[in-house]
Design a protein around this motif. Structure first.
Motif, PDB file in Angstrom:
ATOM      1  N   LYS A  85       0.804  -1.225   0.000  1.00  9.43           N
ATOM      2  CA  LYS A  85       0.000   0.000   0.000  1.00  9.43           C
ATOM      3  C   LYS A  85       0.838   1.276   0.000  1.00  9.43           C
ATOM      4  N   TYR A  86       2.157   1.187   0.310  1.00  9.32           N
ATOM      5  CA  TYR A  86       2.972   2.396   0.342  1.00  9.32           C
ATOM      6  C   TYR A  86       3.295   2.864  -1.070  1.00  9.32           C
ATOM      7  N   ARG A  87       3.639   4.142  -1.191  1.00 13.26           N
ATOM      8  CA  ARG A  87       3.880   4.712  -2.522  1.00 13.26           C
ATOM      9  C   ARG A  87       5.118   4.117  -3.194  1.00 13.26           C
ATOM     10  N   SER A  88       5.979   3.472  -2.422  1.00 14.98           N
ATOM     11  CA  SER A  88       7.152   2.820  -3.014  1.00 14.98           C
ATOM     12  C   SER A  88       6.778   1.582  -3.816  1.00 14.98           C
ATOM     13  N   THR A  89       5.525   1.120  -3.699  1.00 17.43           N
ATOM     14  CA  THR A  89       5.049  -0.028  -4.468  1.00 17.43           C
ATOM     15  C   THR A  89       4.793   0.413  -5.901  1.00 17.43           C
ATOM     16  N   THR A  90       5.575  -0.113  -6.828  1.00 20.21           N
ATOM     17  CA  THR A  90       5.443   0.228  -8.238  1.00 20.21           C
ATOM     18  C   THR A  90       4.908  -0.960  -9.025  1.00 20.21           C
ATOM     19  N   SER A  91       4.642  -0.729 -10.286  1.00 22.77           N
ATOM     20  CA  SER A  91       4.211  -1.842 -11.134  1.00 22.77           C
ATOM     21  C   SER A  91       5.310  -2.898 -11.221  1.00 22.77           C
ATOM     22  N   THR A  92       6.571  -2.442 -11.171  1.00 22.24           N
ATOM     23  CA  THR A  92       7.686  -3.393 -11.178  1.00 22.24           C
ATOM     24  C   THR A  92       7.682  -4.228  -9.907  1.00 22.24           C
ATOM     25  N   THR A  93       7.400  -3.593  -8.774  1.00 20.92           N
ATOM     26  CA  THR A  93       7.317  -4.323  -7.508  1.00 20.92           C
ATOM     27  C   THR A  93       6.283  -5.439  -7.604  1.00 20.92           C
ATOM     28  N   LEU A  94       5.136  -5.127  -8.172  1.00 23.32           N
ATOM     29  CA  LEU A  94       4.066  -6.116  -8.279  1.00 23.32           C
ATOM     30  C   LEU A  94       4.434  -7.237  -9.246  1.00 23.32           C
ATOM     31  N   ARG A  95       5.158  -6.885 -10.310  1.00 18.78           N
ATOM     32  CA  ARG A  95       5.604  -7.925 -11.238  1.00 18.78           C
ATOM     33  C   ARG A  95       6.615  -8.846 -10.567  1.00 18.78           C
ATOM     34  N   VAL A  96       7.519  -8.267  -9.766  1.00 16.17           N
ATOM     35  CA  VAL A  96       8.484  -9.085  -9.030  1.00 16.17           C
ATOM     36  C   VAL A  96       7.749 -10.010  -8.068  1.00 16.17           C
ATOM     37  N   ALA A  97       6.766  -9.474  -7.340  1.00 15.17           N
ATOM     38  CA  ALA A  97       5.995 -10.291  -6.407  1.00 15.17           C
ATOM     39  C   ALA A  97       5.285 -11.432  -7.133  1.00 15.17           C
ATOM     40  N   ALA A  98       4.723 -11.132  -8.301  1.00 14.50           N
ATOM     41  CA  ALA A  98       4.048 -12.173  -9.090  1.00 14.50           C
ATOM     42  C   ALA A  98       5.031 -13.252  -9.526  1.00 14.50           C
ATOM     43  N   ASN A  99       6.227 -12.825  -9.955  1.00 11.92           N
ATOM     44  CA  ASN A  99       7.240 -13.802 -10.364  1.00 11.92           C
ATOM     45  C   ASN A  99       7.652 -14.680  -9.182  1.00 11.92           C
ATOM     46  N   LEU A 100       7.722 -14.089  -8.002  1.00 11.66           N
ATOM     47  CA  LEU A 100       8.088 -14.863  -6.813  1.00 11.66           C
ATOM     48  C   LEU A 100       6.990 -15.867  -6.456  1.00 11.66           C
ATOM     49  N   MET A 101       5.732 -15.486  -6.671  1.00  9.90           N
ATOM     50  CA  MET A 101       4.642 -16.440  -6.440  1.00  9.90           C
ATOM     51  C   MET A 101       4.735 -17.598  -7.422  1.00  9.90           C
TER      52      MET A 101
END
Length: 352
Positions: A188-204
């Motif tokens: 939820k913090y502003r440091s969360t970017t679309s790249t962050t979410l893509r990295v998280a998805a790749n980790l899942m």
């Protein structure tokens, strides 16, 4: 060795990456160190890098300046951490013998607490991977980017640079996801970017179970922690003129509620969640260290990193920082109230 600064703010030179690859191409003795009072990002980044370096055939030791919260001890290989507070002589020997020392989730050696002096004396190569502002100049290899959500996200990008993301196993993916989750406030913090979410998805995709990680981190409250939260909320003071709220917890209140390391994690965010509040701070008394520890949080463009550096011997990120006070709790609170007028205009003008 020539200092190499690897950042996402500039195009990385392939020659620089190759030099670091060469450093890691033969078996070495490596030590990985997080900051004092390690949080989810610190623990997760150390565990994930440990998993990678072990696959390369290195002899790797994870040394923590002190213990970390129990809600992180379910992570695979967390039991391999060596606690410097309990085994300083063993740790000193490992540091003195190390060919490489990785410093993760901190960019200044004083953030390692009691380990600072032995690290400053070490005659070896240092590698810093960190996302905090204003890094110190102690490492030969520096991967520093304060725009990143977390050091765990940076570990993922580090493995991309090394062309080794195929080496991410389930345990590493889980550790990295844990660090990203906790340092982004569950994205939820502003440091969360679309790249962050893509990295998280790749980790899942590589084995991180997002639901299970959330449950193991956030749904493990004890009755004593919940009662301590109640005390913290009763102690909360709102200063409407400064769009500020603060919380105090005395040593007695901690003791009366069977305080354990990590129990106050996130308490300051309750103050920040109040409608109209821009700046929140929590003060936690620590009699054993004769200090009052503090965490600062903000919304919008109000910079608590600089505020913490200027007033609380600390620092961190623009919207999340920490520090300490050597004064009594009463004097510490008086200090906060005394400095707020200097920030009144900034706090008033923040758009949220």
């Amino acid at each position: 060795m020539k200092k190499l600064i690897l950042t996402f703010a500039s195009i990385m030179n392939e020659d620089q990456i190759q030099i670091l690859k060469q450093e890691l191409s033969t078996p070495k003795k490596i030590v990985i160190v997080p900051h004092n009072n390690p949080d989810g990002d610190a623990v997760g980044s150390v565990i994930s890098l440990h998993g990678y370096l072990c696959q390369l055939g290195h002899q790797v030791s994870m040394i923590s300046p002190n213990d970390f919260p129990s809600f992180l001890k379910w992570l695979e290989n967390s039991e391999l951490f060596i606690n410097y507070e309990k085994e300083s002589q063993r740790c000193d020997a490992l540091i003195n013998e190390a060919d490489l020392i990785f410093n993760l989730d901190h960019n200044a050696l004083h953030r390692t607490g009691a380990m600072e002096s032995i690290l400053k004396e070490a005659k070896t190569t240092f590698v810093m991977i960190d996302h905090h502002q204003q890094p110190d100049d102690f490492a030969q290899f520096i991967f520093s980017d304060s725009s990143m959500s977390s050091t765990c996200e940076m570990i993922y990008h580090f493995l991309e640079m090394m062309n080794d993301t195929d080496k991410i196993n389930s345990a590493m993916a889980t550790a990295m996801y844990t660090g990203i989750l906790t340092d982004t406030g569950s994205f939820k913090y502003r440091s969360t970017t679309s790249t962050t979410l893509r990295v998280a998805a790749n980790l899942m995709d590589k084995g991180a179970d997002g639901e299970a990680i959330n449950r193991k981190i956030y749904d493990v409250n004890t009755p004593s922690r919940m009662k301590l939260l109640g005390v913290a909320l009763r102690n909360m003071v709102i200063l409407e003129n400064y769009r500020t709220a603060y919380i105090t917890l005395s040593q007695k209140e901690l003791n009366d509620n069977n305080f354990k390391k990590g129990d106050t994690e996130g308490f300051v965010n309750y103050a920040l969640s109040l409608d109209g509040i821009v700046f929140a701070q929590i003060f936690i008394e620590n009699e054993s260290e004769a200090i009052v520890k503090t965490s600062l949080r903000s919304k919008g463009d109000f910079d608590v990193n600089q505020l913490a550096r200027d007033n609380w011997e600390g620092g961190g990120h623009k919207n999340a920082a920490g520090g300490k006070s050597d004064l009594s709790m009463t004097a510490t609170v008086k200090k906060l109230i005394s400095i707020l007028p200097a920030y009144k205009n900034e706090l008033r003008d923040v758009v949220i």
